[in-house]
Design a protein around this motif. Sequence first.
Motif, PDB file in Angstrom:
ATOM      1  N   ALA A   1      -3.545  -3.851   1.111  1.00  0.00           N
ATOM      2  CA  ALA A   1      -4.647  -3.199   1.833  1.00  0.00           C
ATOM      3  C   ALA A   1      -5.957  -3.248   1.065  1.00  0.00           C
ATOM      4  O   ALA A   1      -7.014  -2.983   1.635  1.00  0.00           O
TER       5      ALA A   1
ATOM      6  N   LEU B   1      -8.478   7.635   3.687  1.00  0.00           N
ATOM      7  CA  LEU B   1      -7.965   8.927   3.230  1.00  0.00           C
ATOM      8  C   LEU B   1      -7.434   8.878   1.805  1.00  0.00           C
ATOM      9  O   LEU B   1      -7.250   9.930   1.180  1.00  0.00           O
ATOM     10  N   LYS B   2      -7.197   7.669   1.251  1.00  0.00           N
ATOM     11  CA  LYS B   2      -6.812   7.588  -0.157  1.00  0.00           C
ATOM     12  C   LYS B   2      -8.005   7.805  -1.087  1.00  0.00           C
ATOM     13  O   LYS B   2      -7.828   7.955  -2.297  1.00  0.00           O
TER      14      LYS B   2
ATOM     15  N   ASP C   1      -5.480   4.915   5.750  1.00  0.00           N
ATOM     16  CA  ASP C   1      -5.394   4.796   4.295  1.00  0.00           C
ATOM     17  C   ASP C   1      -6.685   4.244   3.681  1.00  0.00           C
ATOM     18  O   ASP C   1      -7.194   4.784   2.697  1.00  0.00           O
ATOM     19  N   GLU C   2      -7.189   3.146   4.228  1.00  0.00           N
ATOM     20  CA  GLU C   2      -8.353   2.491   3.619  1.00  0.00           C
ATOM     21  C   GLU C   2      -9.505   2.294   4.605  1.00  0.00           C
ATOM     22  O   GLU C   2     -10.373   1.437   4.395  1.00  0.00           O
ATOM     23  N   HIS C   3      -9.514   3.052   5.710  1.00  0.00           N
ATOM     24  CA  HIS C   3     -10.554   2.893   6.735  1.00  0.00           C
ATOM     25  C   HIS C   3     -11.028   4.248   7.219  1.00  0.00           C
ATOM     26  O   HIS C   3     -10.260   5.198   7.267  1.00  0.00           O
TER      27      HIS C   3
ATOM     28  N   LYS D   1       0.825  -1.211   0.000  1.00  0.00           N
ATOM     29  CA  LYS D   1       0.000   0.000   0.000  1.00  0.00           C
ATOM     30  C   LYS D   1       0.856   1.257   0.000  1.00  0.00           C
ATOM     31  O   LYS D   1       0.417   2.316  -0.427  1.00  0.00           O
ATOM     32  N   ALA D   2       2.092   1.154   0.503  1.00  0.00           N
ATOM     33  CA  ALA D   2       2.949   2.338   0.594  1.00  0.00           C
ATOM     34  C   ALA D   2       3.384   2.844  -0.769  1.00  0.00           C
ATOM     35  O   ALA D   2       3.649   4.027  -0.942  1.00  0.00           O
TER      36      ALA D   2
ATOM     37  N   GLU E   1      -5.036  -4.245  -5.063  1.00  0.00           N
ATOM     38  CA  GLU E   1      -3.609  -4.513  -4.845  1.00  0.00           C
ATOM     39  C   GLU E   1      -3.317  -6.008  -4.933  1.00  0.00           C
ATOM     40  O   GLU E   1      -2.311  -6.429  -5.533  1.00  0.00           O
TER      41      GLU E   1
ATOM     42  N   LYS F   1       2.219   0.971  -4.073  1.00  0.00           N
ATOM     43  CA  LYS F   1       1.268   0.578  -5.122  1.00  0.00           C
ATOM     44  C   LYS F   1       1.949   0.352  -6.470  1.00  0.00           C
ATOM     45  O   LYS F   1       1.389   0.718  -7.530  1.00  0.00           O
TER      46      LYS F   1
ATOM     47  N   ASP G   1       2.256   7.176   1.564  1.00  0.00           N
ATOM     48  CA  ASP G   1       1.263   6.290   0.948  1.00  0.00           C
ATOM     49  C   ASP G   1       0.239   7.030   0.087  1.00  0.00           C
ATOM     50  O   ASP G   1       0.063   6.712  -1.092  1.00  0.00           O
TER      51      ASP G   1
END
Lengths: 329, 329
Positions: free
Chosen positions: A62, B254-255, B276-278, A40-41, A66, A43, A301
Motif C-alpha cells: 500500500a 487512518l494509519k 488505511d492509506e487514503h 499492509k495488514a 512497504e 508490515k 492493519d
Amino acid sequence: MTSIYDLPTPALLLDADLLQQNLQAMAAALPGKRLRPHVKAHKCTALASRQAAVGHARFCCATIREMEGMASAGLGDDLLLANEVLDAHRLGALRDARVTLAVDSPETIRAAADGGVREVLIDVNVGLPRCGCPPSKAGRLADLARSSGLEVRGVMGYEGHVVGVAERGQREEACEKSMQLLLEAQRDVGGDVVSAGGTGTYDCNRWASEIQAGSYALMDSAYAKLELPFVQAFWLWASVISVSEGYAVADCGLKALGMDHGNPSIDAASVWFCSDEHITFAPEQPLKVGDRVRITPAHVDPTVACHERLAVISGEEVVDTWPVDLRGW
Amino acid sequence: MTSIYDLPTPALLLDADLLQQNLQAMAAALPGKRLRPHVKAHKCTALASRQAAVGHARFCCATIREMEGMASAGLGDDLLLANEVLDAHRLGALRDARVTLAVDSPETIRAAADGGVREVLIDVNVGLPRCGCPPSKAGRLADLARSSGLEVRGVMGYEGHVVGVAERGQREEACEKSMQLLLEAQRDVGGDVVSAGGTGTYDCNRWASEIQAGSYALMDSAYAKLELPFVQAFWLWASVISVSEGYAVADCGLKALGMDHGNPSIDAASVWFCSDEHITFAPEQPLKVGDRVRITPAHVDPTVACHERLAVISGEEVVDTWPVDLRGW
C-alpha cells in the motif's frame, strides 16, 4: 525461553501455530498465483517470508516504504503497489524487484513513466468511492500508458465496499456486480492480470485472477463476524495496573490500537473505553493488579502499525521476535 | 531551503511561529511551576526543550519510554510518570533524572520501592473511571508508601471526564467537584504537590498546584471546539492522488491519524471516510491530481504517535525536522 508473563507490556503476541494454520488454509483455497498477499495488514517481512514459503510469493503493498522494504528483504519477485503515487522515482530506483504500479489518471501514468517504473495496472472504480477510473475510461488510459512506454499487465479494482457485508449471499451478489465492472474494463485494457478482492471476498470472488487478501493471516474482531475459516492469531498483551470496584484498568490504550473500527474486545469482560495508554473494562471475574489480559483488536492493519515488533509465541513461550519493519512512509 | 511542496507525503507539519504563540500564551497564563507539560501529546524532545525554554521545565509522561527519552535528552530535572507501572526497575535505573511515579495500590507501591524509585504521588480517582484510589483510601496508601521508604510528594487526580465538557460554566463546576475530592485526599496524604488538569481545564482548575496540559501546544479539532486561546499549529500534509466526479482522494489515511475522536477535517471540504492509506473527501472547489491539502486531526496525541518526524515550517518553508523520539513502550 522467555515466558509471555515476562514480556514488557503492551506487546503484540502472534501465535506461530495459528498463523501457520491460517496461511495453510489460504494456500489450500487459493494456491500459488491465485493469492497476492497484502503486506499492509502486517508490515512484517518475516511474516511475508512465511507466506512465500506456502507458495504466495507475489505481494501487494500500500505504500512506497512497504515496496522498498520488501525488495530489500529479497521478497521482490513480483511486487504490486496497489495505490496511486506521484513520487514514483523511489519505485524506479528499486533494484532486484519486479515493480508494478496502479495508475488511474494521465497524471499518475506520467509519474510512473517519468519515475522509471516499467509495468502498471489500470486501477478501476468498482463501487468504492476511492481511487480508480470509471470502467469506460480504462481502455483509453491503457492506450496512454502504452504510448508512454509502460507495459500494461491488466486491471485492478478493489471491492472494499463489499468485503465487510455480513450476509454471505448479499456479499457474493455485490461482489459479482463489482467484478462485472472490472471485467468490462479488462476487455478494453487487455493484459492477463485481474487483481481484486480481500479477506472478506477471498472465496466468493471467482472473477479475479488474483486476490489481494491480507487480514486472513492475523484476523481481528471485525472479520471474525464473517464466519471465515481463519482464526484469531494475534492479540495485544497487557498488564492490569489498577483495580477498582466494578472495573479494572490495563496498560494498553488507543496508541497501541487501530480505533477506526471501534473498541477492542476482551474475553469474559466488557470494554468501557480506551485512553491514550489505558483500557478500562469490567471483567466477569475479579482481576488483581499484575494479572495479564489478551485484548483482541477490532482492526488488524492499523493495530500492527502502532508497534515496533511482534512477539512470536507458541503456547505461553516466546519463540521469536519479528520486527514490524515496513512502518512509516 | 525545502518548500513544503517538495516534502514526501503524508507528512506532519508543525508551524514554528504558531507553536511559539501557544507556548507563550500558556507561559503567560500558567508560568513556571504552575504548568507541568504532558509530553504524551507530542512525544518529541525537541518540542519539550522549547517548552522548557519558556519556563516549563518540569514534565509529565505517560510511559516509561517517554521518561527514558526525556532523561536521555537532558530534560530530567523533575519528571512525573502520571501512570501506574509494574516494571518500575526501568525508572529506578534512570540516571540524571528526578523521577516521581504515580501509585494507587499496595502492588504499585511495592513495585515502585522494589524498582528503586524514590518519590511518588498518590493517584486519586476524582470521577474518571480509570486509575486512582478512592479519596478515602489515599491517606492509608501514603502511610504504606512512606513505610516502604518512599517519599510522598502529594497527590494526583486527573479530571479526564471534565476536560472536554463544551460549556464553560458546566466545565468549571464539574472541575471544582473533582478537585474537592482531590483536596480531601491531600489533607490525609500531605506533601505540596496537587497535580491535575489538562488543556480543557487549564484556566478553570484553580485548585491544582500544577496543571498537566499537553494538547495546547499543537491543538486538534476536538479541543478547538472549546474556544481556548490556543491555535491549531500542526496538520497532516497530503497529496491528491486521484480525482473523481464529486470527490478527491489524498494519500493520508487512518494509519497516519488518531481515529478515536472520529474523522479529521479539511478546510472547504467534507471528509467522507478514511482507509488505511487514503482519505476520500468532497472539496468545495475542484482539485487536481498533485495538489496538496492540509488535514486537521481530530485528536493530536495518537496522530503524532503514528509518525517518525515533524516537519517544522515557517510559512511554506521547511526550517527544521524534529524526530518524534518518544514513541513505543
